[in-house]
Structures are given as C-alpha cells and as structure tokens.
Design a protein around this motif. Structure first.
Motif, mmCIF file in Angstrom:
data_model
loop_
_atom_site.group_PDB
_atom_site.id
_atom_site.type_symbol
_atom_site.label_atom_id
_atom_site.label_comp_id
_atom_site.label_asym_id
_atom_site.label_seq_id
_atom_site.Cartn_x
_atom_site.Cartn_y
_atom_site.Cartn_z
ATOM 1 N N VAL A 1 47.707 0.595 45.118
ATOM 2 C CA VAL A 1 47.089 -0.307 46.100
ATOM 3 C C VAL A 1 47.834 -0.233 47.424
ATOM 4 O O VAL A 1 47.228 -0.123 48.499
ATOM 5 N N ASP A 2 49.165 -0.295 47.377
ATOM 6 C CA ASP A 2 49.970 -0.254 48.602
ATOM 7 C C ASP A 2 49.788 1.072 49.335
ATOM 8 O O ASP A 2 49.678 1.102 50.573
ATOM 9 N N ALA A 3 49.744 2.166 48.592
ATOM 10 C CA ALA A 3 49.586 3.487 49.214
ATOM 11 C C ALA A 3 48.231 3.621 49.892
ATOM 12 O O ALA A 3 48.123 4.142 51.013
ATOM 13 N N LEU A 4 47.197 3.153 49.222
ATOM 14 C CA LEU A 4 45.855 3.209 49.812
ATOM 15 C C LEU A 4 45.764 2.338 51.053
ATOM 16 O O LEU A 4 45.225 2.756 52.083
ATOM 17 N N ALA A 5 46.269 1.119 50.965
ATOM 18 C CA ALA A 5 46.190 0.190 52.094
ATOM 19 C C ALA A 5 46.939 0.726 53.308
ATOM 20 O O ALA A 5 46.551 0.469 54.453
ATOM 21 N N LEU A 6 48.007 1.477 53.069
ATOM 22 C CA LEU A 6 48.814 2.005 54.159
ATOM 23 C C LEU A 6 48.121 3.138 54.894
ATOM 24 O O LEU A 6 48.240 3.269 56.112
ATOM 25 N N ARG A 7 47.363 3.961 54.156
ATOM 26 C CA ARG A 7 46.829 5.186 54.746
ATOM 27 C C ARG A 7 45.323 5.204 54.958
ATOM 28 O O ARG A 7 44.813 6.046 55.697
ATOM 29 N N ILE A 8 44.613 4.268 54.361
ATOM 30 C CA ILE A 8 43.156 4.307 54.439
ATOM 31 C C ILE A 8 42.679 3.780 55.788
ATOM 32 O O ILE A 8 43.360 2.979 56.443
ATOM 33 N N ASP A 9 41.505 4.230 56.228
ATOM 34 C CA ASP A 9 40.906 3.710 57.451
ATOM 35 C C ASP A 9 40.646 2.215 57.309
ATOM 36 O O ASP A 9 40.300 1.741 56.226
ATOM 37 N N ARG A 10 40.792 1.480 58.413
ATOM 38 C CA ARG A 10 40.591 0.027 58.389
ATOM 39 C C ARG A 10 39.100 -0.295 58.355
ATOM 40 O O ARG A 10 38.524 -0.845 59.289
ATOM 41 N N SER A 11 38.470 0.062 57.283
ATOM 42 C CA SER A 11 37.038 -0.139 57.112
ATOM 43 C C SER A 11 36.762 -0.414 55.644
ATOM 44 O O SER A 11 37.153 0.378 54.776
ATOM 45 N N LEU A 12 36.087 -1.525 55.359
ATOM 46 C CA LEU A 12 35.764 -1.830 53.972
ATOM 47 C C LEU A 12 34.747 -0.842 53.418
ATOM 48 O O LEU A 12 34.727 -0.577 52.213
ATOM 49 N N ALA A 13 33.916 -0.286 54.283
ATOM 50 C CA ALA A 13 32.975 0.741 53.836
ATOM 51 C C ALA A 13 33.740 1.972 53.348
ATOM 52 O O ALA A 13 33.394 2.588 52.328
ATOM 53 N N ARG A 14 34.814 2.335 54.078
ATOM 54 C CA ARG A 14 35.620 3.473 53.667
ATOM 55 C C ARG A 14 36.356 3.183 52.359
ATOM 56 O O ARG A 14 36.507 4.071 51.506
ATOM 57 N N VAL A 15 36.818 1.948 52.181
ATOM 58 C CA VAL A 15 37.485 1.570 50.936
ATOM 59 C C VAL A 15 36.553 1.799 49.757
ATOM 60 O O VAL A 15 36.965 2.343 48.723
ATOM 61 N N ARG A 16 35.286 1.427 49.885
ATOM 62 C CA ARG A 16 34.324 1.616 48.799
ATOM 63 C C ARG A 16 34.159 3.106 48.480
ATOM 64 O O ARG A 16 34.073 3.496 47.310
ATOM 65 N N GLU A 17 34.094 3.936 49.521
ATOM 66 C CA GLU A 17 33.947 5.377 49.306
ATOM 67 C C GLU A 17 35.153 5.943 48.561
ATOM 68 O O GLU A 17 35.007 6.755 47.633
ATOM 69 N N VAL A 18 36.352 5.519 48.965
ATOM 70 C CA VAL A 18 37.570 6.051 48.366
ATOM 71 C C VAL A 18 37.691 5.612 46.906
ATOM 72 O O VAL A 18 38.042 6.415 46.028
ATOM 73 N N VAL A 19 37.407 4.346 46.630
ATOM 74 C CA VAL A 19 37.491 3.860 45.252
ATOM 75 C C VAL A 19 36.496 4.604 44.361
ATOM 76 O O VAL A 19 36.822 5.004 43.238
ATOM 77 N N ALA A 20 35.289 4.815 44.860
ATOM 78 C CA ALA A 20 34.287 5.549 44.083
ATOM 79 C C ALA A 20 34.738 6.980 43.823
ATOM 80 O O ALA A 20 34.571 7.512 42.714
ATOM 81 N N GLU A 21 35.329 7.626 44.833
ATOM 82 C CA GLU A 21 35.791 9.003 44.674
ATOM 83 C C GLU A 21 36.952 9.082 43.687
ATOM 84 O O GLU A 21 37.022 9.992 42.855
ATOM 85 N N LEU A 22 37.869 8.122 43.756
ATOM 86 C CA LEU A 22 38.981 8.092 42.810
ATOM 87 C C LEU A 22 38.492 7.888 41.381
ATOM 88 O O LEU A 22 38.996 8.510 40.437
ATOM 89 N N ASP A 23 37.511 7.028 41.217
ATOM 90 C CA ASP A 23 36.944 6.783 39.887
ATOM 91 C C ASP A 23 36.332 8.064 39.334
ATOM 92 O O ASP A 23 36.563 8.443 38.180
ATOM 93 N N ARG A 24 35.549 8.758 40.161
ATOM 94 C CA ARG A 24 34.926 10.015 39.713
ATOM 95 C C ARG A 24 35.984 11.061 39.384
ATOM 96 O O ARG A 24 35.894 11.759 38.372
ATOM 97 N N ASP A 25 36.986 11.170 40.242
ATOM 98 C CA ASP A 25 38.011 12.191 40.047
ATOM 99 C C ASP A 25 38.817 11.934 38.775
ATOM 100 O O ASP A 25 39.054 12.845 37.983
ATOM 101 N N ALA A 26 39.221 10.687 38.584
ATOM 102 C CA ALA A 26 40.028 10.351 37.404
ATOM 103 C C ALA A 26 39.223 10.529 36.127
ATOM 104 O O ALA A 26 39.730 11.036 35.118
ATOM 105 N N LEU A 27 37.955 10.136 36.152
ATOM 106 C CA LEU A 27 37.112 10.276 34.970
ATOM 107 C C LEU A 27 36.838 11.739 34.659
ATOM 108 O O LEU A 27 36.903 12.175 33.506
ATOM 109 N N GLY A 28 36.543 12.513 35.707
ATOM 110 C CA GLY A 28 36.235 13.924 35.501
ATOM 111 C C GLY A 28 37.414 14.704 34.956
ATOM 112 O O GLY A 28 37.242 15.634 34.158
ATOM 113 N N ARG A 29 38.611 14.341 35.363
ATOM 114 C CA ARG A 29 39.807 15.051 34.922
ATOM 115 C C ARG A 29 40.516 14.359 33.762
ATOM 116 O O ARG A 29 41.559 14.819 33.306
ATOM 117 N N ARG A 30 39.960 13.240 33.317
ATOM 118 C CA ARG A 30 40.552 12.458 32.231
ATOM 119 C C ARG A 30 42.002 12.086 32.535
ATOM 120 O O ARG A 30 42.899 12.231 31.711
#
Length: 252
Positions: A182-211
């Motif tokens: 959470v701290d790492a994402l908050a530090l580097r992510i764009d200050r946009s809640l729309a971008r936060v949603r995109e990043v969380v969705a991408e992380l979910d897909r990546d983690a699930l796809g790679r187990r």
C-alpha cells in the motif's frame, strides 16, 4: 532446459460492480466539502447544484448517495432531450451526469430543464469534470446559468484517502494486502482514483495469472510496466498526429 517458473493461469477480466452505498464512501479533506453538500440535503439553498471533480474522484458515488436519499432518477446529459424534459421532471428529483460531455448533448433541452427546475423547485444535481468555461457550451444563457449554480468540487486525493482507497479496492476483490505494498503504491502512483482502480485491477490479473501473491516488488514492476505502456501509447498518438498533419500539408 526446463523452465521452472509456474505456468500462467487463464484469467477472465470480469469487471467488478462498484459499490455506491453511503457506507462505502471514504471521506477526506479532498472531498469533505462535496460530501457535506450531499449530507445537507434537503436543506439546499438552491434547486440546481453542480458537483465537479476529475474522472474517478467519486462524483458518481456521491450522486448515487444523493439519488437514493432524494429518490431521484439518474441520466446522462445526452439523455436530456427536448422530447423528454417533461417526463424527466415528473419524478421529483434528478441527477444529470457528465454535463461537460459534448457528445449528444442538447443544450436547449438542458437549459429548459434547469428553468423548469427553478420554477417548480425541482432539485437537480449535475456532475462534471472541470470548470464551466471548459464545457464547450454554445448557448450563452446555459453557460451563465451553470456559472451561477452553487456546488462543490472534489480535489485530488490526499495520502490518507489514496491509501484507504487502495486497501478498499483490494478488499472488494477479496485480496489481503501488506502495508508495504500500500505504501509503495501510494508513493508512486498517479494522484488519481481512476488510476488506482486500473493499477489494482492489473495487479489482480497479474498475480492470478502467475499464481503469485501481491508483493511490493510485483507492485512496483506492474507500475513500471503500465507507465511504459502509457508512454508508448502517447508516442504513437503523437506520431499519428504528425503523419496526419503531413498528409494535410501535402494535399493543400
């Protein structure tokens, strides 16, 4: 030589339905003025209010909370047409989303709607991304009316809100997340809640796809990959614009 990396799992990109309940809205200094506006209902000093904020900032969430309380219908600006204004005001309250979006917008009908709202004390909550002068309005009276409309603006998320939204979005996906991520994402992510949603969705897909579980290194790698993809897309758009300009120059 065999690759010992775990096989990728087939994933299905099923969109999550956003939860727009009052209990799901996170209040912070960046949105407390807008939240107070909704909380003040029905003691509003005017019938028409304008709620502004960048994409993904929570405008639709707040509008949904108010619509539930006021028993209002919710439509887009493109749904307001001369043939249905009388029908739209028959319900008693209305949310009109994206009044700044020019596509399909009937300015005369929207102006008529706001006039009727004033005459009949019919509450209307409008949402938009930016200032009225950026709406591209051609009807001067409508532009003047919207400039004078009271309302509130949602600002960029502060650190506390950004972290709270990250945690909530992972929780919505039934994913536990370490505070270091959470701290790492908050530090580097764009200050946009729309971008936060995109990043969380991408992380979910990546983690699930790679187990793999979501770790700080994985989160940073995904951020770098998304930033590189954004840069590549921006470069392609610029190249396309330059090619188009060149074509037009040659034809003239």
């Amino acid at each position: 030589m065999r690759d010992n990396a775990p096989p990728q799992q087939l994933t299905f990109d099923l969109p999550l339905d956003p939860r727009y309940g009052a209990e799901d809205f996170l209040v912070s200094p960046s949105n407390e003025e807008a939240y107070a506006l909704i909380e003040a209902w029905p003691d509003w000093p005017d019938t028409v209010f304008l709620l502004r904020g960048p994409p993904g900032s929570g405008k639709s969430h707040l509008a949904s909370i108010w619509a539930t309380r006021a028993q209002a219908w919710t439509v887009s600006a493109a749904d307001v047409a001369g043939t249905n204004v009388s029908h739209l005001i028959s319900n008693g309250a209305l949310v009109v989303e994206d009044v700044d979006r020019e596509a399909g917008r009937d300015e005369a009908a929207l102006f008529h709607l706001l006039n009727l709202a004033r005459e009949r004390r019919f509450p209307v909550l409008l949402t938009a991304c930016g200032p009225v002068d950026g709406f591209g309005l051609k009807v001067a009276d409508l532009r003047s009316r919207l400039r004078l409309a009271p309302g509130a603006e949602i600002g960029p998320p502060d650190d506390a809100l950004l972290k709270a939204v990250i945690v909530k979005l992972f929780a919505d996906r039934q994913l536990g997340i370490d505070t270091s991520v959470v701290d790492a994402l908050a530090l580097r992510i764009d200050r946009s809640l729309a971008r936060v949603r995109e990043v969380v969705a991408e992380l979910d897909r990546d983690a699930l796809g790679r187990r793999r579980r979501i770790t700080r290194p994985l989160a940073l790698a995904v951020l770098d990959r998304m930033a590189a993809a954004d840069g590549q897309e921006a470069g392609q758009e610029e190249d396309g614009q330059e090619d188009g300009d060149g074509d037009r120059s040659g034809a003239s």
